[in-house]
Design a protein around this motif. Structure first.
Motif, PDB file in Angstrom:
ATOM      1  N   ASP A  90       0.841  -1.210   0.000  1.00 57.39           N
ATOM      2  CA  ASP A  90       0.000   0.000   0.000  1.00 57.39           C
ATOM      3  C   ASP A  90       0.873   1.255   0.000  1.00 57.39           C
ATOM      4  O   ASP A  90       1.904   1.308   0.688  1.00 57.39           O
ATOM      5  N   GLU A  91       0.429   2.249  -0.741  1.00 55.38           N
ATOM      6  CA  GLU A  91       1.139   3.550  -0.747  1.00 55.38           C
ATOM      7  C   GLU A  91       0.508   4.448   0.322  1.00 55.38           C
ATOM      8  O   GLU A  91      -0.716   4.641   0.323  1.00 55.38           O
ATOM      9  N   VAL A  92       1.331   4.953   1.205  1.00 55.93           N
ATOM     10  CA  VAL A  92       0.804   5.713   2.349  1.00 55.93           C
ATOM     11  C   VAL A  92       1.572   7.028   2.528  1.00 55.93           C
ATOM     12  O   VAL A  92       2.649   7.215   1.956  1.00 55.93           O
ATOM     13  N   TYR A  93       0.972   7.925   3.334  1.00 58.26           N
ATOM     14  CA  TYR A  93       1.699   9.128   3.742  1.00 58.26           C
ATOM     15  C   TYR A  93       1.281   9.471   5.162  1.00 58.26           C
ATOM     16  O   TYR A  93       0.259   8.981   5.643  1.00 58.26           O
ATOM     17  N   GLY A  94       2.101  10.263   5.849  1.00 62.14           N
ATOM     18  CA  GLY A  94       1.755  10.588   7.222  1.00 62.14           C
ATOM     19  C   GLY A  94       2.795  11.461   7.887  1.00 62.14           C
ATOM     20  O   GLY A  94       3.868  11.718   7.341  1.00 62.14           O
ATOM     21  N   ASP A  95       2.422  11.905   9.094  1.00 66.49           N
ATOM     22  CA  ASP A  95       3.289  12.750   9.912  1.00 66.49           C
ATOM     23  C   ASP A  95       3.659  11.934  11.159  1.00 66.49           C
ATOM     24  O   ASP A  95       2.786  11.622  11.965  1.00 66.49           O
ATOM     25  N   LYS A 118      -2.228   7.048   0.489  1.00 63.07           N
ATOM     26  CA  LYS A 118      -1.840   8.210  -0.330  1.00 63.07           C
ATOM     27  C   LYS A 118      -2.811   8.334  -1.504  1.00 63.07           C
ATOM     28  O   LYS A 118      -3.075   7.337  -2.189  1.00 63.07           O
ATOM     29  N   PRO A 119      -3.365   9.546  -1.730  1.00 62.18           N
ATOM     30  CA  PRO A 119      -4.214   9.714  -2.918  1.00 62.18           C
ATOM     31  C   PRO A 119      -3.427   9.344  -4.180  1.00 62.18           C
ATOM     32  O   PRO A 119      -2.256   9.684  -4.307  1.00 62.18           O
ATOM     33  N   ARG A 120      -4.107   8.638  -5.106  1.00 65.60           N
ATOM     34  CA  ARG A 120      -3.408   8.160  -6.311  1.00 65.60           C
ATOM     35  C   ARG A 120      -2.865   9.302  -7.164  1.00 65.60           C
ATOM     36  O   ARG A 120      -1.873   9.156  -7.856  1.00 65.60           O
ATOM     37  N   ASN A 121      -3.582  10.441  -7.142  1.00 61.26           N
ATOM     38  CA  ASN A 121      -3.157  11.537  -8.015  1.00 61.26           C
ATOM     39  C   ASN A 121      -2.033  12.397  -7.435  1.00 61.26           C
ATOM     40  O   ASN A 121      -1.660  13.407  -8.021  1.00 61.26           O
ATOM     41  N   LEU A 122      -1.501  12.001  -6.280  1.00 62.75           N
ATOM     42  CA  LEU A 122      -0.363  12.735  -5.701  1.00 62.75           C
ATOM     43  C   LEU A 122       0.904  11.902  -5.856  1.00 62.75           C
ATOM     44  O   LEU A 122       0.898  10.711  -5.547  1.00 62.75           O
ATOM     45  N   GLN A 125       6.517  12.692  -3.712  1.00 57.42           N
ATOM     46  CA  GLN A 125       7.130  13.965  -3.300  1.00 57.42           C
ATOM     47  C   GLN A 125       6.051  14.959  -2.860  1.00 57.42           C
ATOM     48  O   GLN A 125       6.197  15.619  -1.824  1.00 57.42           O
ATOM     49  N   ASP A 126       4.985  15.076  -3.660  1.00 57.01           N
ATOM     50  CA  ASP A 126       3.927  16.024  -3.293  1.00 57.01           C
ATOM     51  C   ASP A 126       3.233  15.581  -2.007  1.00 57.01           C
ATOM     52  O   ASP A 126       2.932  16.400  -1.131  1.00 57.01           O
ATOM     53  N   ALA A 127       2.977  14.283  -1.888  1.00 58.40           N
ATOM     54  CA  ALA A 127       2.263  13.777  -0.703  1.00 58.40           C
ATOM     55  C   ALA A 127       3.075  14.025   0.570  1.00 58.40           C
ATOM     56  O   ALA A 127       2.517  14.350   1.619  1.00 58.40           O
TER      57      ALA A 127
END
Ligand SMILES: NC(=O)c1ccc[n+]([C@@H]2O[C@H](COP(=O)([O-])OP(=O)(O)OC[C@H]3O[C@@H](n4cnc5c(N)ncnc54)[C@H](OP(=O)(O)O)[C@@H]3O)[C@@H](O)[C@H]2O)c1
Length: 258
Positions: A90-95, A118-122, A125-127
């Motif tokens: 899974d592609e994820v992002y977070g703090d 992570k939203p697919r359209n990001l 780097q942007d995420a």
């Protein structure tokens, strides 16, 4: 794995690139292969240990978190046995600033609650540039600010990390947004959706007659009394960050905003 490691407060050249042990996720944690991590004001505070008040959280004599880095985006490489929301790949992002930092590394572990898909359209780097600044803006505008459509909102510092998100969130919630930025960022502030832009290099905030329902001060560049003077009766002021004295002062002068 390789990681950027800090052992003392100071300039960025005190940071070292080192070989460290790859972390292993606990039962409720995920292991993320980091593709991108971002640097923002919080990283500067953590590395310098200034303002000194920050050391209460980050370590009195030296940084208590050896690997800096809060924001990240990456791919899940392993999961603990109690993880339910995510699977490997899974592609994820977070703090991760509230759970030990550590994203300036090839891998980091995090409680599953600290990451989101992570939203697919990001891009990665942007995420990685979103979590901390955007969440801070959301808390200030929506959760503490309680704004509703039609409210007049002033965002003082609308062209920085937190401010760019704050302007967009306030607009999305239907507010009439005024923001204060420097000359070089006036066009960007309009592009972000601000209805009115004040250039602090040319105009003074207290020269204006406009009063606001909500004022968000996203830095330490204004006297607290000035903010009080531009609030509607019953209006609200939210301070994000700021200088040491601006953080401490309101604790001892509650008459200021009554
Ligand atoms: N970034 C985060 O994730 C985060 C999270 C929590 C708390 N904070 C805190 O929030 C504060 C701001 O952080 P940030 O990352 O948004 O900082 P930043 O990116 O440096 O942005 C600062 C903003 O303030 C404006 N500004 C600077 N000097 C000014 C002045 N004299 N008058 C009016 N506006 C002025 C800048 O405008 P120009 O660039 O146009 O000069 C810019 O819009 C810091 O105290 C930080 O600790 C940040």
């Amino acid at each position: 794995m390789k990681a950027i490691v800090t052992s003392k407060y100071g300039a960025p050249d005190t940071l070292e690139l080192k070989e460290v042990e790859k972390p292993v996720p606990k039962a409720d944690e995920v292991l993320v292969k980091i593709h991108a991590a971002s640097v923002n004001y919080g990283n500067i505070v953590l590395q310098r240990g200034k303002p000194y008040i920050a050391r209460l959280a980050f370590g009195l004599r030296k940084p208590k978190f050896p690997i800096p880095g809060g924001d990240m985006a990456g791919t899940i490489e392993a999961i603990g046995e109690r993880v339910t929301e995510f699977k490997i790949g899974d592609e994820v992002y977070g703090d991760l600033s509230s759970c030990g930092w550590g994203t300036f590394a090839e891998y980091a572990t995090a409680p599953e609650k600290a990451v989101a898909h992570k939203p697919r359209n990001l891009s990665f780097q942007d995420a990685a540039a979103v979590p901390m600044a955007a969440t801070t803006a959301l808390q200030a505008i929506r959760d503490s600010g309680n704004i509703t459509a039609g409210h007049k909102v002033l965002i003082h510092g609308g062209s920085g990390g937190v401010g760019t998100f704050a302007v967009q969130i306030a607009k999305a919630l239907g507010a009439e947004v005024t923001t204060v930025v420097s000359t070089r960022n006036v066009a960007i502030a309009h592009e972000l959706g601000a209805d009115h832009v004040i250039d602090y290099k040319k105009e003074k905030l207290d020269d204006k007659e406009q009063l606001y329902d909500l004022v968000i001060g996203v830095n330490g560049s204004q006297r607290l009394l000035t903010y009080k003077q531009i609030l509607q009766s019953g209006g609200r002021f939210i301070h994000v960050g700021g200088t040491e004295s601006q953080i401490i002062k309101p604790c001892f002068s509650d008459h200021l905003f009554r």
